[in-house]
Design a protein around this motif. Structure first.
Motif, mmCIF file in Angstrom:
data_model
loop_
_atom_site.group_PDB
_atom_site.id
_atom_site.type_symbol
_atom_site.label_atom_id
_atom_site.label_comp_id
_atom_site.label_asym_id
_atom_site.label_seq_id
_atom_site.Cartn_x
_atom_site.Cartn_y
_atom_site.Cartn_z
ATOM 1 N N PHE A 33 39.997 -73.124 37.609
ATOM 2 C CA PHE A 33 40.623 -72.990 36.287
ATOM 3 C C PHE A 33 40.585 -71.549 35.817
ATOM 4 C CE2 PHE A 33 36.210 -74.341 35.936
ATOM 5 C CZ PHE A 33 35.671 -73.371 35.118
ATOM 6 N N ASP A 34 41.362 -71.266 34.746
ATOM 7 C CA ASP A 34 41.307 -69.945 34.112
ATOM 8 C C ASP A 34 41.359 -70.151 32.602
ATOM 9 O OD1 ASP A 34 43.946 -70.542 33.555
ATOM 10 O OD2 ASP A 34 44.802 -68.844 34.638
ATOM 11 N N GLY A 35 41.860 -69.179 31.838
ATOM 12 C CA GLY A 35 41.916 -69.311 30.383
ATOM 13 C C GLY A 35 43.118 -70.108 29.892
ATOM 14 N N ALA A 74 39.368 -64.264 35.722
ATOM 15 C CA ALA A 74 40.100 -65.490 35.361
ATOM 16 C C ALA A 74 40.176 -65.726 33.862
ATOM 17 C CB ALA A 74 39.491 -66.701 36.078
ATOM 18 N N THR A 75 40.384 -64.660 33.092
ATOM 19 C CA THR A 75 40.587 -64.820 31.650
ATOM 20 C C THR A 75 42.072 -65.010 31.323
ATOM 21 O OG1 THR A 75 40.728 -62.413 31.416
ATOM 22 C CG2 THR A 75 38.576 -63.418 31.026
ATOM 23 N N SER A 76 42.907 -65.125 32.351
ATOM 24 C CA SER A 76 44.360 -65.242 32.152
ATOM 25 C C SER A 76 44.723 -66.372 31.204
ATOM 26 C CB SER A 76 45.059 -65.489 33.497
ATOM 27 O OG SER A 76 46.435 -65.721 33.285
ATOM 28 N N LEU A 77 45.678 -66.087 30.320
ATOM 29 C CA LEU A 77 46.180 -67.099 29.386
ATOM 30 C C LEU A 77 47.491 -67.699 29.879
ATOM 31 C CD1 LEU A 77 45.360 -65.160 26.096
ATOM 32 C CD2 LEU A 77 44.141 -67.140 27.021
ATOM 33 N N SER A 78 47.939 -67.296 31.071
ATOM 34 C CA SER A 78 49.221 -67.805 31.578
ATOM 35 C C SER A 78 49.098 -68.443 32.962
ATOM 36 C CB SER A 78 50.247 -66.660 31.628
ATOM 37 O OG SER A 78 49.767 -65.607 32.458
ATOM 38 N N GLY A 79 47.880 -68.618 33.445
ATOM 39 C CA GLY A 79 47.706 -69.291 34.745
ATOM 40 C C GLY A 79 47.765 -68.356 35.939
ATOM 41 N N GLY A 80 47.660 -67.040 35.703
ATOM 42 C CA GLY A 80 47.782 -66.048 36.778
ATOM 43 C C GLY A 80 46.989 -66.362 38.043
ATOM 44 N N SER A 137 38.817 -57.030 26.967
ATOM 45 C CA SER A 137 38.345 -55.960 27.865
ATOM 46 C C SER A 137 36.860 -56.026 28.207
ATOM 47 C CB SER A 137 38.720 -54.578 27.335
ATOM 48 O OG SER A 137 38.307 -54.416 26.024
ATOM 49 N N HIS A 138 36.056 -56.710 27.389
ATOM 50 C CA HIS A 138 34.631 -56.828 27.732
ATOM 51 C C HIS A 138 34.361 -57.854 28.826
ATOM 52 C CE1 HIS A 138 34.115 -54.513 24.072
ATOM 53 N NE2 HIS A 138 32.959 -54.164 24.601
ATOM 54 N N VAL A 139 35.325 -58.726 29.077
ATOM 55 C CA VAL A 139 35.107 -59.772 30.088
ATOM 56 C C VAL A 139 36.150 -59.766 31.196
ATOM 57 C CG1 VAL A 139 33.747 -61.413 28.747
ATOM 58 C CG2 VAL A 139 36.237 -61.401 28.494
ATOM 59 N N SER A 140 37.228 -59.007 31.041
ATOM 60 C CA SER A 140 38.276 -59.047 32.071
ATOM 61 C C SER A 140 38.163 -57.831 32.982
ATOM 62 C CB SER A 140 39.659 -59.102 31.423
ATOM 63 O OG SER A 140 39.922 -57.941 30.665
ATOM 64 N N THR A 141 38.600 -58.012 34.245
ATOM 65 C CA THR A 141 38.543 -56.911 35.209
ATOM 66 C C THR A 141 39.808 -56.064 35.114
ATOM 67 O OG1 THR A 141 39.637 -58.178 36.952
ATOM 68 C CG2 THR A 141 37.232 -58.317 36.865
ATOM 69 N N ILE A 339 46.502 -72.951 22.005
ATOM 70 C CA ILE A 339 47.597 -72.443 22.841
ATOM 71 C C ILE A 339 47.987 -71.089 22.264
ATOM 72 C CG2 ILE A 339 49.973 -72.820 23.647
ATOM 73 C CD1 ILE A 339 48.047 -75.822 22.529
ATOM 74 N N SER A 340 47.668 -70.027 23.013
ATOM 75 C CA SER A 340 47.849 -68.675 22.511
ATOM 76 C C SER A 340 49.133 -68.093 23.088
ATOM 77 C CB SER A 340 46.643 -67.835 22.937
ATOM 78 O OG SER A 340 46.841 -66.503 22.574
#
Lengths: 470, 470
Positions: A33-35, A74-80, A137-141, A339-340
């Motif tokens: 899963f992701d975001g 995996a913080t993606s909000l679009s399923g990347g 930015s504190h949690v995403s690569t 849902i963002s």
């Protein structure tokens, strides 16, 4: 697409000499899963810092037509990063060793697993700035930021991730290592593969190194907060500020629903009856920001702000920004599913988009909250719902579709900074037309004829539609 | 490739209802050259403002495999518009009708035949700025700037043409009209075709409209001129300015040969024995630029400048910049043939590149003059020669090859802002490697399988080498 056989697994394990190969279901589940929405179990997860091993894995995958899913935090909000067709997940968050600041060249050289906030900090220690500032930015690569071309509040003045990438090292879908661009800001040697790959959501290759452009850190900043009785007045204030020759570094909007949510969560005395709050940050030379903060305050008052405040100390400034930062956690407490969206419109269409959003909210009876980067038209309409309520989720799906339609009708775009992924693929043709989408597909097919790199993203499957309810 | 038959001509003439079809040799001759080397006569030249007619011509060309050469004002220094394989030249300089400034969206919408200087003027009337400022902007079209991704002195602070293009309308090599991007600064909907097409030198399609991003015009500017006895000290001054947190809008360098050339052409009292002159422009808030000009002056003095001057009036400032503007006309008078290069290196390598250039000058006994955009590593080594002197031109060819090698060895690039065209195609593999060049070629082949769009550019022909002597 083939599934992974035990012969494949044996070959993968013998290829990965310096890293780890995860096959246990409990391990693989963490990568399902992701975001965004949906869970998809990969067949195997690989962690290695070795570019050679990664390239060998891609060669294997290409030969055997196995899907490859690169992944950061995996913080993606679009399923990347979702492994929608199973196959191999490459966990690039382990590639976190390289973070060099070359101040004499004004560049940073980084590996994909570095957290973006660490780049901010390293640059600032040398008096420099890496401008892109996604909220995550504190949690995403940085690798994820590059794949998705992340934005952020400072996009208004400084642009997005793509504007700061001048060179890449990538593994092609054939498993070859190539370098694009370099260490120079000016480079017109052939096609701009760097800017093609940034934002291609991992569908054209795997980024294993990046050269980022830095700028001198502005020596001072100043914030103005203005509260408006009417959302339209707030929109007019934003337009007038641009016409006065000032380019703020940030210009953020909170609508009434956002203000109320924050006041319910952590009260700080914001007026619940105000329709809009805008926060403007100026940065630059110390005397310039003082002067510009006064001008911005004047404009807000002229347009009819009911309150304008310029915080004097660092603590006061942080207090003012805290309200904006609390919107996301505050609304997440209303209902479990958030849902963002990031549908983006030309700057002048912000008031019209706000009106359309209020209509959609009423029409589908959804809990819609609007906030975001008003200065560049990149609003974040968020819908708060409960995904176990199937009937509500149907209404949410319809509302989301209509938000996309409104953005495109107003000359805007489906996605300003979150990416297409799985979530928005069904809407691509609406914005791009069949021919425009086809020209993108030609690039994908030419580079990745076996469709192994992050398959199931960006390009819609025949008949695919938005599904938020699982 | 087919040559044009009389049947083709009849079809072309019947397609072009609103424009002109030029077939006389005397007319076609005007379209056989540009600002670089070589003359190539096209079979036919078409002038039309109609996008539909242009699209129909491209369809015809694609069906019949006729080369198509889009052309603006042909100021290219790399052979961009040269019809090296004959065929059709499309004279897009006639598409000069559309120049809209939408101040509320901070964008300009333009047709390709508009002169870039006219966009500058139109934006400034509204208090806005279109930052890219190629030296040719008074004579070159925006269409040409887009095709070549033009740079300019302000690239240092503001970036290049690509950084200001957010949307395009193009005719694909199949003759279909598509739109890319739009009016929003943030857009991550699929692959970034906009930035792929900008800088692709007309090999991927014909730009028929562009949406450009504007910024508020900085209210003030200030210039600092510093003269150095040693080129190395000038290089150190440039580095130190960046480390002091200041980002100038321009930072231009003239070497001793440039100073001498200008003094011989129009004397203004510059010291002929100085090894380097740098010109620095600061822009922004009025009190900020005063302060920054002082800081920059201090840094130059500390590093050992023999003279530092901050002009007080507009007239004095223009006088100071005149020397830099005179370099090109001044050196053009020394000998009839001027080979203008734009090999670019990382900022920190400027002193090393200057040393290598002096070695090359001695080794091949060529008249080499170095000036350009020192702040972003984009030097312009110019060689002055006489193309009727075959022996000299052989030495020039060898010197140019070695300049490219030096730039690539120092981590730089063949071309910072002039483009590859015909001139630098033989050197592409040296910079990109076989695999990198192949990934570019895959895009070209996927989009333009019949190779009709500006064939003979960017991609080297087997065995192709640099030829300056005709």
């Amino acid at each position: 697409m083939k599934t992974i056989t035990s012969a494949h697994l044996t070959e993968i394990i013998s290829t990965v000499k310096t890293g780890r190969v995860l096959t246990d279901e409990s391990d693989r589940f963490s990568y399902s899963f992701d975001g965004s929405f949906g869970t998809y179990l990969p067949d195997v997860v690989i962690q290695t810092k070795s570019v050679e091993e990664l390239a060998a894995l891609v060669k294997l995958a290409n030969r055997e037509k196995i899907p490859v899913y690169p992944r950061g935090q995996a913080t993606s909000l679009s399923g990347g990063p979702l492994p929608v067709l199973g196959g191999m997940v490459l966990d690039l968050s382990v590639m976190d060793d390289l973070l060099e600041i070359h101040e004499e060249d004004l560049v940073a050289v980084v590996s994909p697993g570095i957290l973006t906030a660490n780049i901010h900090n390293a640059a600032e220690k040398k008096g420099l700035m890496y401008p892109p500032d996604p909220s995550s930015s504190h949690v995403s690569t940085i690798g994820g930021n590059l794949a998705e071309n992340s934005g952020g509040p400072r996009g208004l003045k400084y642009g997005v991730t793509k504007d700061y990438v001048i060179g890449l090292e990538i593994i092609t879908p054939q498993g070859e290592l190539i370098r694009t661009g370099g260490r120079t800001v000016k480079n017109v040697t052939g096609y701009d593969l760097t800017k093609l790959i940034v934002g291609s959501e991992g569908t054209l290759g795997i980024i294993t190194k990046a050269i980022l452009r830095l700028i001198p850190k502005p020596p001072a900043s100043k914030t103005v907060m203005a509260i408006f009785n009417s959302l339209e007045d707030a929109g007019r204030a934003i337009s007038k500020i641009f016409c006065s020759g000032i380019l703020p570094s940030k210009m953020e909007l909170m609508d009434q629903a956002s203000i109320v949510a924050v006041e319910n969560y952590q009260p700080s005395g914001l007026p619940r009856d105000a329709e809009a709050l805008i926060l403007i940050e100026l940065d630059g030379h110390p005397s310039a920001v003082i002067d510009e903060a006064e001008q911005v305050s004047e404009v807000c008052k002229e347009v009819g702000a009911r309150k304008v405040r310029v915080p004097k100390t660092k603590a006061e400034t942080e207090e003012v920004w805290k309200a904006r930062k609390l919107v996301s956690p505050a609304i997440a407490r209303i209902k479990p599913t958030k849902i963002s969206e990031d549908a983006t419109v030309p700057r002048s269409k912000i008031p019209e988009m706000c009106r359309r959003l209020q209509e959609i909210k009423k029409k589908y009876n959804v809990h819609l909250v609007v906030f975001g980067h008003a200065g560049d038209g990149n609003l974040h309409p968020n819908i708060i719902a409960d995904k176990s309520d199937k009937e509500e989720m149907k209404r949410v799906e319809q509302a989301v579709s209509e938000i996309f339609e409104a953005a495109v009708q107003l000359g805007g775009t489906l996605s300003g900074e979150h990416g297409i992924g799985t979530m928005k693929a069904p809407f691509m043709e609406m914005e791009l037309g069949a021919e425009g989408l086809d020209m993108m597909r030609k690039i994908k097919q030419a580079w990745d004829p076996n469709n192994i790199m992050n398959p199931g993203k960006i390009f819609p499957e025949p008949g695919q539609r938005l599904v938020l309810s699982e």
